[in-house]
Design a protein around this motif. Structure first.
Motif, PDB file in Angstrom:
ATOM      1  N   LEU A   1       0.831  -1.200   0.000  1.00 54.57           N
ATOM      2  CA  LEU A   1       0.000   0.000   0.000  1.00 54.57           C
ATOM      3  C   LEU A   1       0.867   1.253   0.000  1.00 54.57           C
ATOM      4  CD1 LEU A   1      -2.764  -0.924   2.620  1.00 54.57           C
ATOM      5  CD2 LEU A   1      -2.862  -1.120   0.130  1.00 54.57           C
ATOM      6  N   PHE A   2       0.404   2.252  -0.747  1.00 50.44           N
ATOM      7  CA  PHE A   2       1.049   3.555  -0.790  1.00 50.44           C
ATOM      8  C   PHE A   2      -0.049   4.606  -0.627  1.00 50.44           C
ATOM      9  CE2 PHE A   2       3.368   0.639  -3.600  1.00 50.44           C
ATOM     10  CZ  PHE A   2       4.596   0.597  -2.945  1.00 50.44           C
ATOM     11  N   ILE A   3      -0.140   5.163   0.574  1.00 46.84           N
ATOM     12  CA  ILE A   3      -1.212   6.103   0.922  1.00 46.84           C
ATOM     13  C   ILE A   3      -0.620   7.505   1.023  1.00 46.84           C
ATOM     14  CG2 ILE A   3      -2.960   6.693   2.622  1.00 46.84           C
ATOM     15  CD1 ILE A   3      -3.342   3.972   1.085  1.00 46.84           C
ATOM     16  N   THR A   4      -1.193   8.442   0.272  1.00 45.41           N
ATOM     17  CA  THR A   4      -0.620   9.784   0.174  1.00 45.41           C
ATOM     18  C   THR A   4      -1.392  10.803   1.005  1.00 45.41           C
ATOM     19  OG1 THR A   4       0.118   9.318  -2.075  1.00 45.41           O
ATOM     20  CG2 THR A   4       0.043  11.630  -1.422  1.00 45.41           C
ATOM     21  N   ALA A   5      -0.645  11.627   1.739  1.00 47.69           N
ATOM     22  CA  ALA A   5      -1.185  12.812   2.413  1.00 47.69           C
ATOM     23  C   ALA A   5      -0.274  13.986   2.060  1.00 47.69           C
ATOM     24  CB  ALA A   5      -1.243  12.607   3.929  1.00 47.69           C
ATOM     25  N   THR A   6      -0.769  15.207   2.253  1.00 47.81           N
ATOM     26  CA  THR A   6      -0.005  16.404   1.889  1.00 47.81           C
ATOM     27  C   THR A   6       0.503  17.108   3.135  1.00 47.81           C
ATOM     28  OG1 THR A   6      -1.366  16.724  -0.096  1.00 47.81           O
ATOM     29  CG2 THR A   6      -0.070  18.611   0.666  1.00 47.81           C
ATOM     30  N   ASN A   7       1.805  17.291   3.213  1.00 46.79           N
ATOM     31  CA  ASN A   7       2.417  17.993   4.337  1.00 46.79           C
ATOM     32  C   ASN A   7       2.049  19.475   4.256  1.00 46.79           C
ATOM     33  OD1 ASN A   7       4.513  19.562   5.816  1.00 46.79           O
ATOM     34  ND2 ASN A   7       5.398  17.527   6.181  1.00 46.79           N
TER      35      ASN A   7
ATOM     36  N   LEU B   1       0.982   2.457   8.551  1.00 47.75           N
ATOM     37  CA  LEU B   1      -0.437   2.791   8.457  1.00 47.75           C
ATOM     38  C   LEU B   1      -1.167   2.627   9.783  1.00 47.75           C
ATOM     39  CD1 LEU B   1      -1.410   1.346   4.973  1.00 47.75           C
ATOM     40  CD2 LEU B   1      -1.263   3.737   5.655  1.00 47.75           C
ATOM     41  N   ASN B   2      -1.994   3.618  10.063  1.00 47.67           N
ATOM     42  CA  ASN B   2      -2.919   3.593  11.196  1.00 47.67           C
ATOM     43  C   ASN B   2      -4.070   4.521  10.837  1.00 47.67           C
ATOM     44  OD1 ASN B   2      -1.923   6.242  11.595  1.00 47.67           O
ATOM     45  ND2 ASN B   2      -0.404   5.540  13.070  1.00 47.67           N
ATOM     46  N   ALA B   3      -4.994   4.706  11.778  1.00 42.92           N
ATOM     47  CA  ALA B   3      -6.156   5.544  11.497  1.00 42.92           C
ATOM     48  C   ALA B   3      -5.744   6.980  11.175  1.00 42.92           C
ATOM     49  CB  ALA B   3      -7.122   5.520  12.683  1.00 42.92           C
ATOM     50  N   ASP B   4      -4.721   7.497  11.858  1.00 42.12           N
ATOM     51  CA  ASP B   4      -4.275   8.872  11.609  1.00 42.12           C
ATOM     52  C   ASP B   4      -3.796   9.050  10.167  1.00 42.12           C
ATOM     53  OD1 ASP B   4      -4.855   9.949  14.072  1.00 42.12           O
ATOM     54  OD2 ASP B   4      -2.868   9.586  14.911  1.00 42.12           O
ATOM     55  N   ALA B   5      -3.052   8.078   9.660  1.00 38.75           N
ATOM     56  CA  ALA B   5      -2.533   8.188   8.296  1.00 38.75           C
ATOM     57  C   ALA B   5      -3.670   8.234   7.278  1.00 38.75           C
ATOM     58  CB  ALA B   5      -1.594   7.024   7.996  1.00 38.75           C
ATOM     59  N   LEU B   6      -4.690   7.393   7.478  1.00 42.69           N
ATOM     60  CA  LEU B   6      -5.826   7.379   6.546  1.00 42.69           C
ATOM     61  C   LEU B   6      -6.647   8.652   6.670  1.00 42.69           C
ATOM     62  CD1 LEU B   6      -7.010   3.665   6.824  1.00 42.69           C
ATOM     63  CD2 LEU B   6      -5.619   4.714   5.036  1.00 42.69           C
ATOM     64  N   LEU B   7      -6.841   9.138   7.903  1.00 37.33           N
ATOM     65  CA  LEU B   7      -7.589  10.376   8.092  1.00 37.33           C
ATOM     66  C   LEU B   7      -6.818  11.570   7.520  1.00 37.33           C
ATOM     67  CD1 LEU B   7      -8.957   9.834  11.710  1.00 37.33           C
ATOM     68  CD2 LEU B   7     -10.273   9.785   9.579  1.00 37.33           C
ATOM     69  N   ALA B   8      -5.493  11.530   7.607  1.00 36.94           N
ATOM     70  CA  ALA B   8      -4.683  12.594   7.016  1.00 36.94           C
ATOM     71  C   ALA B   8      -4.864  12.614   5.507  1.00 36.94           C
ATOM     72  CB  ALA B   8      -3.213  12.388   7.370  1.00 36.94           C
ATOM     73  N   SER B   9      -4.897  11.441   4.896  1.00 37.42           N
ATOM     74  CA  SER B   9      -5.058  11.358   3.447  1.00 37.42           C
ATOM     75  C   SER B   9      -6.393  11.917   2.983  1.00 37.42           C
ATOM     76  CB  SER B   9      -4.923   9.897   2.998  1.00 37.42           C
ATOM     77  OG  SER B   9      -5.008   9.789   1.605  1.00 37.42           O
ATOM     78  N   ALA B  10      -7.387  11.935   3.888  1.00 35.90           N
ATOM     79  CA  ALA B  10      -8.737  12.389   3.542  1.00 35.90           C
ATOM     80  C   ALA B  10      -9.112  13.697   4.229  1.00 35.90           C
ATOM     81  CB  ALA B  10      -9.750  11.310   3.918  1.00 35.90           C
ATOM     82  N   CYS B  11      -8.117  14.435   4.707  1.00 36.55           N
ATOM     83  CA  CYS B  11      -8.393  15.634   5.509  1.00 36.55           C
ATOM     84  C   CYS B  11      -8.581  16.872   4.635  1.00 36.55           C
ATOM     85  CB  CYS B  11      -7.250  15.864   6.499  1.00 36.55           C
ATOM     86  SG  CYS B  11      -7.498  17.313   7.539  1.00 36.55           S
ATOM     87  N   LEU B  12      -9.836  17.204   4.342  1.00 37.54           N
ATOM     88  CA  LEU B  12     -10.139  18.434   3.620  1.00 37.54           C
ATOM     89  C   LEU B  12     -10.002  19.607   4.588  1.00 37.54           C
ATOM     90  CD1 LEU B  12     -13.230  17.225   1.578  1.00 37.54           C
ATOM     91  CD2 LEU B  12     -10.944  17.742   0.682  1.00 37.54           C
ATOM     92  N   PRO B  13      -9.171  20.601   4.277  1.00 30.86           N
ATOM     93  CA  PRO B  13      -8.838  21.642   5.256  1.00 30.86           C
ATOM     94  C   PRO B  13      -9.993  22.542   5.662  1.00 30.86           C
ATOM     95  CG  PRO B  13      -7.852  22.104   3.115  1.00 30.86           C
ATOM     96  CD  PRO B  13      -8.376  20.716   3.055  1.00 30.86           C
ATOM     97  N   LEU B  14     -11.053  22.619   4.847  1.00 28.78           N
ATOM     98  CA  LEU B  14     -12.208  23.424   5.238  1.00 28.78           C
ATOM     99  C   LEU B  14     -13.215  22.615   6.047  1.00 28.78           C
ATOM    100  CD1 LEU B  14     -12.882  25.493   1.987  1.00 28.78           C
ATOM    101  CD2 LEU B  14     -11.637  26.190   4.043  1.00 28.78           C
TER     102      LEU B  14
ATOM    103  N   GLY C   1       4.942  15.107  14.393  1.00 35.25           N
ATOM    104  CA  GLY C   1       5.273  16.521  14.521  1.00 35.25           C
ATOM    105  C   GLY C   1       4.911  17.380  13.327  1.00 35.25           C
ATOM    106  N   ASP C   2       4.366  16.794  12.279  1.00 37.41           N
ATOM    107  CA  ASP C   2       3.948  17.562  11.112  1.00 37.41           C
ATOM    108  C   ASP C   2       2.444  17.457  10.925  1.00 37.41           C
ATOM    109  OD1 ASP C   2       6.018  19.024   9.777  1.00 37.41           O
ATOM    110  OD2 ASP C   2       6.944  17.117   9.207  1.00 37.41           O
ATOM    111  N   ALA C   3       1.856  18.498  10.324  1.00 43.50           N
ATOM    112  CA  ALA C   3       0.419  18.516  10.058  1.00 43.50           C
ATOM    113  C   ALA C   3       0.173  18.128   8.611  1.00 43.50           C
ATOM    114  CB  ALA C   3      -0.148  19.911  10.335  1.00 43.50           C
ATOM    115  N   TYR C   4      -0.935  17.399   8.391  1.00 41.20           N
ATOM    116  CA  TYR C   4      -1.232  16.902   7.046  1.00 41.20           C
ATOM    117  C   TYR C   4      -2.665  17.202   6.640  1.00 41.20           C
ATOM    118  CZ  TYR C   4       3.178  14.413   7.335  1.00 41.20           C
ATOM    119  OH  TYR C   4       4.506  14.124   7.457  1.00 41.20           O
ATOM    120  N   TRP C   5      -2.809  17.493   5.340  1.00 37.12           N
ATOM    121  CA  TRP C   5      -4.108  17.661   4.696  1.00 37.12           C
ATOM    122  C   TRP C   5      -4.290  16.576   3.633  1.00 37.12           C
ATOM    123  CZ3 TRP C   5      -3.592  23.657   3.711  1.00 37.12           C
ATOM    124  CH2 TRP C   5      -4.010  24.350   4.851  1.00 37.12           C
ATOM    125  N   ASP C   6      -5.409  16.661   2.970  1.00 35.89           N
ATOM    126  CA  ASP C   6      -5.790  15.674   1.957  1.00 35.89           C
ATOM    127  C   ASP C   6      -4.669  15.422   0.941  1.00 35.89           C
ATOM    128  OD1 ASP C   6      -7.139  14.614  -0.555  1.00 35.89           O
ATOM    129  OD2 ASP C   6      -8.892  14.775   0.754  1.00 35.89           O
TER     130      ASP C   6
END
Length: 359
Positions: A159-165, A179-192, A201-206
């Motif tokens: 698996l290769f799951i992408t999130a944006t720093n 992979l964990n729940a945070d990684a998947l939620l980061a990949s789907a995190c719409l900033p609005l 230590g880093d924040a991630y968006w979709d």
């Protein structure tokens, strides 16, 4: 880095063809991908080597890979159905429901839903830190109920799951062991919609902002040479959007397709270089990019559906998309099964030609 093995095998029951899958994000429209996957899982002549996914595509990928560890193909199919059922159940009491007239006329949009209209306006005035200071996300519970992440890490499917720093704007790829729940939620995190997800230590968006999905990992690390892209964000949309909502939707579609189109053009460019400049055939990284057979599955239904329907999680709607996915995958296999393992069916040269014409 793993170099792709040369292969002309078209796939048989005893010696299946390795394929990679690439899943776009798109909220509940990801149920279309669910249907596509089910159809491919039913084909014993194909074997999934790896999956790259973003947002809803990341959810599909992780659930599929986890289910596969439980009971192979049947386990993957059961896990996907359970996941989408839980998504639907979690949204049952959401204030964003279709208006009565839309239900009566069979429209899947939420544009006329009072709950959606309020949410749409509020998201333009207030951030998720204002509206949801406790950072509640029902999808976290769904993921933790659907996936045993320790077991997922042992899946034979890469698996290769992408999130944006948020800080750098660059993609981060999470592999099985991370992979964990945070990684998947980061990949789907719409900033609005959601607060940024903090990991190491880093924040991630979709992940859609930097790769929807990102193809580079499968190009460099998978042994398969056939990649099937399941596309749920329209590349082209007729007409000029004129309402604020339609303009924002089209902006998001363009932004979420930009990185994918860039990678596809890169593949097309390297393929052209190898054809025109034979001396590059021994440059390993050029061969990796050029030695790809890209295939695509999509549906015109996505152009017809409004952007707000990405938040519609009614079971009837999800299963409608699932059946459309199965249909389009079946059509693809009917028309192109003989091409898998032999030649690409998605003409990338057109993307490159169109770009060169514009500059």
């Amino acid at each position: 880095m793993t170099t792709k093995a040369s292969s002309t095998n078209r796939g048989t029951k005893s010696d299946p063809l390795l394929i990679d899958l690439a899943f776009q994000g798109g909220g509940s429209h990801g149920a279309f991908t669910w249907g596509v996957v089910e159809r491919f899982l039913d084909d014993p002549t194909l074997k999934i080597e790896s999956i790259t996914g973003t947002s809803a595509g990341a959810m599909n990928a992780a659930v599929l890979a986890y289910g596969f560890t439980l009971n192979g193909v049947e386990g993957a199919k059961a896990a996907l159905e359970k996941f989408w059922r839980q998504v639907s159940d979690a949204a049952r009491f959401s204030p964003m429901q279709r208006a009565p007239l839309d239900v009566m006329f069979g429209n899947w949009t939420l544009d006329n839903s009072p709950g959606y209209v309020f949410y749409d306006l509020a998201s333009r005035l207030f951030s998720p830190y204002d509206i949801n200071p406790s950072n509640l996300n029902p999808l976290r519970d769904v993921l933790e109920e659907s996936i045993d992440f320790e077991r997922l890490q042992q899946s034979p499917i890469k698996l290769f799951i992408t999130a944006t720093n948020v800080r750098t704007g660059l993609p981060r790829v999470f592999r099985n062991a991370e992979l964990n729940a945070d990684a998947l939620l980061a990949s789907a995190c719409l900033p609005l919609v959601h607060q940024a997800v903090e990991i190491d230590g880093d924040a991630y968006w979709d992940g859609g902002f930097s790769g929807n999905p990102l193809l580079t990992p499968i190009i460099r690390e998978s042994n398969a040479r056939d990649t099937i892209l399941v596309q749920i964000n329209p590349i082209e949309r007729p007409g000029v959007p004129k309402t604020a909502r339609d303009i924002l939707n089209r902006l998001n579609e363009i932004a979420f397709n930009a990185s994918l189109k860039k990678e596809l053009r890169g593949i097309a460019m390297f393929q052209k270089l190898l054809r025109d400049e034979g001396h590059l055939e021994h440059v390993e990284w050029v061969e990796e990019w050029a030695d790809m057979r890209i295939h695509r599955i999509s549906t015109p239904m996505m152009v017809e559906l409004g952007a707000s329907s990405k938040l519609n999680a009614e079971w009837e709607f999800l299963t409608l998309l699932r059946e459309e996915g199965r249909l389009q995958a079946d059509n693809f296999l009917r028309d192109h099964r003989q091409d898998l393992g032999v030649r690409p069916t998605f003409d990338l040269s057109t993307l490159l030609h169109n770009l060169l014409e514009q500059i």
